[in-house]
Design a protein around this motif. Structure first.
Motif, PDB file in Angstrom:
ATOM      1  N   GLU A  65       3.748 -26.397 -15.408  1.00 36.93           N
ATOM      2  CA  GLU A  65       3.847 -26.208 -14.114  1.00 36.93           C
ATOM      3  C   GLU A  65       3.191 -24.909 -14.027  1.00 36.93           C
ATOM      4  O   GLU A  65       2.638 -24.329 -12.869  1.00 36.93           O
ATOM      5  CB  GLU A  65       5.310 -25.690 -13.701  1.00 36.93           C
ATOM      6  CG  GLU A  65       6.079 -27.238 -13.637  1.00 36.93           C
ATOM      7  CD  GLU A  65       5.758 -27.915 -12.488  1.00 36.93           C
ATOM      8  OE1 GLU A  65       5.158 -27.462 -11.375  1.00 36.93           O
ATOM      9  OE2 GLU A  65       5.757 -29.164 -12.463  1.00 36.93           O
ATOM     10  N   ASP A  66       2.902 -24.129 -14.971  1.00 42.26           N
ATOM     11  CA  ASP A  66       2.091 -22.692 -15.069  1.00 42.26           C
ATOM     12  C   ASP A  66       0.734 -22.788 -14.668  1.00 42.26           C
ATOM     13  O   ASP A  66       0.268 -21.822 -14.186  1.00 42.26           O
ATOM     14  CB  ASP A  66       2.373 -22.017 -16.504  1.00 42.26           C
ATOM     15  CG  ASP A  66       3.646 -21.587 -16.891  1.00 42.26           C
ATOM     16  OD1 ASP A  66       4.494 -21.469 -16.036  1.00 42.26           O
ATOM     17  OD2 ASP A  66       3.922 -21.471 -18.324  1.00 42.26           O
ATOM     18  N   ALA A  67       0.131 -24.074 -14.618  1.00 40.09           N
ATOM     19  CA  ALA A  67      -1.199 -24.262 -14.483  1.00 40.09           C
ATOM     20  C   ALA A  67      -1.459 -24.690 -12.889  1.00 40.09           C
ATOM     21  O   ALA A  67      -2.757 -24.502 -12.642  1.00 40.09           O
ATOM     22  CB  ALA A  67      -1.744 -25.284 -15.342  1.00 40.09           C
ATOM     23  N   ILE A  68      -0.541 -24.856 -12.241  1.00 39.80           N
ATOM     24  CA  ILE A  68      -0.777 -25.307 -10.773  1.00 39.80           C
ATOM     25  C   ILE A  68      -0.528 -24.112  -9.916  1.00 39.80           C
ATOM     26  O   ILE A  68       0.497 -23.214 -10.293  1.00 39.80           O
ATOM     27  CB  ILE A  68      -0.128 -26.534 -10.530  1.00 39.80           C
ATOM     28  CG1 ILE A  68       1.364 -26.382 -10.706  1.00 39.80           C
ATOM     29  CG2 ILE A  68      -0.627 -27.780 -11.213  1.00 39.80           C
ATOM     30  CD1 ILE A  68       2.124 -27.562 -10.020  1.00 39.80           C
ATOM     31  N   TYR A  69      -1.096 -24.035  -9.029  1.00 36.04           N
ATOM     32  CA  TYR A  69      -0.773 -22.898  -7.657  1.00 36.04           C
ATOM     33  C   TYR A  69       0.579 -23.821  -7.105  1.00 36.04           C
ATOM     34  O   TYR A  69       0.573 -24.691  -6.585  1.00 36.04           O
ATOM     35  CB  TYR A  69      -1.936 -22.794  -6.748  1.00 36.04           C
ATOM     36  CG  TYR A  69      -2.920 -22.082  -7.472  1.00 36.04           C
ATOM     37  CD1 TYR A  69      -2.946 -20.975  -7.450  1.00 36.04           C
ATOM     38  CD2 TYR A  69      -3.988 -22.938  -7.581  1.00 36.04           C
ATOM     39  CE1 TYR A  69      -3.963 -20.025  -8.069  1.00 36.04           C
ATOM     40  CE2 TYR A  69      -5.348 -22.233  -7.989  1.00 36.04           C
ATOM     41  CZ  TYR A  69      -5.074 -20.870  -8.224  1.00 36.04           C
ATOM     42  OH  TYR A  69      -6.390 -20.044  -8.806  1.00 36.04           O
TER      43      TYR A  69
ATOM     44  N   MET B 110      -4.379 -32.380  -7.528  1.00 31.89           N
ATOM     45  CA  MET B 110      -3.667 -31.335  -8.125  1.00 31.89           C
ATOM     46  C   MET B 110      -4.436 -29.826  -7.871  1.00 31.89           C
ATOM     47  O   MET B 110      -5.739 -30.017  -8.420  1.00 31.89           O
ATOM     48  CB  MET B 110      -3.175 -31.571  -9.423  1.00 31.89           C
ATOM     49  CG  MET B 110      -1.889 -30.672 -10.128  1.00 31.89           C
ATOM     50  SD  MET B 110      -1.594 -31.480 -11.588  1.00 31.89           S
ATOM     51  CE  MET B 110      -2.159 -33.253 -11.685  1.00 31.89           C
ATOM     52  N   ASN B 111      -3.874 -28.748  -7.614  1.00 36.06           N
ATOM     53  CA  ASN B 111      -4.661 -27.556  -7.480  1.00 36.06           C
ATOM     54  C   ASN B 111      -4.228 -26.681  -8.757  1.00 36.06           C
ATOM     55  O   ASN B 111      -3.443 -26.048  -8.949  1.00 36.06           O
ATOM     56  CB  ASN B 111      -4.299 -26.917  -6.307  1.00 36.06           C
ATOM     57  CG  ASN B 111      -5.183 -25.986  -5.834  1.00 36.06           C
ATOM     58  OD1 ASN B 111      -6.180 -25.581  -6.487  1.00 36.06           O
ATOM     59  ND2 ASN B 111      -4.878 -24.952  -4.754  1.00 36.06           N
TER      60      ASN B 111
ATOM     61  N   ILE C 136      -8.242 -24.133 -16.461  1.00 32.79           N
ATOM     62  CA  ILE C 136      -9.177 -25.052 -16.628  1.00 32.79           C
ATOM     63  C   ILE C 136     -10.172 -24.406 -17.887  1.00 32.79           C
ATOM     64  O   ILE C 136     -10.403 -25.299 -18.796  1.00 32.79           O
ATOM     65  CB  ILE C 136      -9.999 -25.258 -15.488  1.00 32.79           C
ATOM     66  CG1 ILE C 136      -9.284 -25.938 -14.366  1.00 32.79           C
ATOM     67  CG2 ILE C 136     -11.326 -25.887 -15.548  1.00 32.79           C
ATOM     68  CD1 ILE C 136      -9.979 -25.985 -12.930  1.00 32.79           C
ATOM     69  N   ASP C 137     -10.266 -23.339 -17.834  1.00 30.62           N
ATOM     70  CA  ASP C 137     -10.988 -22.770 -18.984  1.00 30.62           C
ATOM     71  C   ASP C 137     -10.256 -22.898 -20.423  1.00 30.62           C
ATOM     72  O   ASP C 137     -10.683 -23.100 -21.398  1.00 30.62           O
ATOM     73  CB  ASP C 137     -11.291 -21.107 -18.715  1.00 30.62           C
ATOM     74  CG  ASP C 137     -12.228 -20.977 -17.563  1.00 30.62           C
ATOM     75  OD1 ASP C 137     -13.035 -21.830 -17.064  1.00 30.62           O
ATOM     76  OD2 ASP C 137     -12.264 -19.804 -16.745  1.00 30.62           O
ATOM     77  N   LYS C 138      -8.948 -22.428 -20.229  1.00 29.59           N
ATOM     78  CA  LYS C 138      -8.049 -22.660 -21.353  1.00 29.59           C
ATOM     79  C   LYS C 138      -8.136 -24.171 -21.923  1.00 29.59           C
ATOM     80  O   LYS C 138      -8.133 -24.310 -23.189  1.00 29.59           O
ATOM     81  CB  LYS C 138      -6.677 -22.337 -21.194  1.00 29.59           C
ATOM     82  CG  LYS C 138      -6.401 -20.905 -21.054  1.00 29.59           C
ATOM     83  CD  LYS C 138      -4.958 -20.581 -21.063  1.00 29.59           C
ATOM     84  CE  LYS C 138      -4.465 -19.077 -20.665  1.00 29.59           C
ATOM     85  NZ  LYS C 138      -3.033 -19.008 -20.501  1.00 29.59           N
TER      86      LYS C 138
END
Length: 156
Positions: free
Chosen positions: A151-155, A1-2, A8-10
């Motif tokens: 879904e907001d977290a992935i490219y 998963m990208n 990641i920081d959040k």
């Protein structure tokens, strides 16, 4: 998963904040116990007779109305404890799909009270190599970022 770097920081910040909330929960529970132990001392103070404070009839509230009772303080603190319990349950929900080793690494790295939470120290505790622990940590953070932010977290 990208996963996007910002998520990641959040996620790391989320885990550090959760540790602080867990610490605060312990303090709140101690404060509740302290208030309950002193509750009998100031249960019923009659401000006019015992303290000689006259409430003025012209104002809407007297001094006795402005003082928060012990019961309401306890209630407020218990509500804060319940909110923290909710955050902990939500984290348990998010992390239930992680592998056991990933959960253990995240727990030691972010949620344990120990000072030794470097990958080297974690590797000693879980009997894996430092590189394996770092890789499992990164995988777990990516999975958690997706579970928490969706879904907001992935490219795409």
């Amino acid at each position: 998963m990208n996963i996007k770097d910002e998520y990641i920081d959040k996620t790391k910040i989320y885990l550090k904040d959760l540790r602080k909330k867990i610490d605060k929960k312990a303090m709140l529970e101690d404060e509740i116990q302290l208030l309950k132990s002193t509750q009998g001392i100031n249960l019923s103070i009659n401000f006019e007779n015992e303290l000689g404070i006259k409430s003025s009839k012209s104002s809407y509230k007297g001094i006795d109305d402005l003082i928060i009772t012990t019961d309401s303080k306890i209630c407020c603190l218990q509500a804060q404890v319940e909110r923290i319990n909710h955050y902990v349950r939500m984290f348990e929900l998010y992390s239930r799909e992680l592998k056991e080793i990933e959960k253990k690494i995240i727990d030691i790295r972010y949620l344990a009270k120990t000072k030794n939470n470097s990958f080297r120290d974690i590797a000693k505790k879980v009997n894996y190599t430092k590189s394996y622990v770092a890789r499992m940590h990164d995988n777990a953070i990516c999975d958690l970022a997706y579970y928490i932010f969706g879904e907001d977290a992935i490219y795409l």
